[in-house]
Design an enzyme around this catalytic site. Structure first.
Site, PDB file in Angstrom:
ATOM      1  N   CYS A  26       3.009  -3.326   4.042  1.00 57.86           N
ATOM      2  CA  CYS A  26       2.166  -2.204   4.458  1.00 57.86           C
ATOM      3  C   CYS A  26       2.897  -1.531   5.623  1.00 57.86           C
ATOM      4  O   CYS A  26       4.106  -1.697   5.765  1.00 57.86           O
ATOM      5  CB  CYS A  26       0.743  -2.658   4.800  1.00 57.86           C
ATOM      6  N   ASP A  67       0.872  -1.175   0.000  1.00 55.67           N
ATOM      7  CA  ASP A  67       0.000   0.000   0.000  1.00 55.67           C
ATOM      8  C   ASP A  67       0.913   1.229   0.000  1.00 55.67           C
ATOM      9  O   ASP A  67       2.131   1.113  -0.243  1.00 55.67           O
ATOM     10  CB  ASP A  67      -0.991  -0.038   1.173  1.00 55.67           C
TER      11      ASP A  67
END
Ligand code: RB5
Length: 151
Positions: free
Chosen positions: A68, A11
């Site tokens: 992430c 992400d």
């Protein structure tokens, strides 16, 4: 170094570490595909984890590396996909054991937890280790049975 195909995804929080890892692994000759994110604008980690985990479950790739902020969200999502054994590892011992004992097919990392130097060592331990089978195989079969009868 093997000829395993590896999918990378992140992400926004993992974007910059993913870029560093991609360059590092490409230089070492690993076969990689990058499923994004391709910028540091905020995105939702479940979208990236789902796409990469499905591709590993479909055997398009042998292994995946998902990044992430903590590695936790990516692992939670990836482990929803049947056939995926995602391990969030921020140290070399766990990364090696995740392959040798658990036959983990996805490594998740937290870019806000570890720096790039350690992340590279963790990734190398994960990629270079092999599943040891034996008693560990019986345990994986139990995980598969649980997967088949839950839901
Ligand atoms: C994004 O702020 C952050 O929540 C995400 O990268 C991840 O750490 C979730 O587990």
């Amino acid at each position: 170094m093997s000829n395993k195909k590896i999918v990378l995804a992140s992400d926004h929080a993992g974007f910059s570490l993913k870029e560093e890892l991609r360059r590092y692994l490409e230089d070492k000759g690993y076969l990689l595909e990058d499923y994004g994110a391709f910028a540091s604008e905020p995105v939702d980690y479940p979208d990236y984890a789902l796409k990469a985990a499905r591709a590993v479950a479909a055997r398009k790739f042998q292994l995946g590396i998902l990044i992430c902020g903590t590695g936790i969200g990516m692992a939670i999502v990836a482990n929803k996909i049947p056939g995926i054994r995602a391990a969030c590892c921020q140290d070399c011992f766990s990364a090696r054991a995740a392959r040798e004992h658990n036959d983990a097919n996805i490594l998740t990392l937290g870019a806000r937890v570890i720096g790039p130097g350690l992340a590279m060592m963790v990734v190398e331990n994960f990629l270079e280790a092999s599943f040891q089978g034996g008693r560990h195989q019986r345990r994986l079969e139990k995980i598969s049975s649980i997967e088949k009868c839950s839901g």
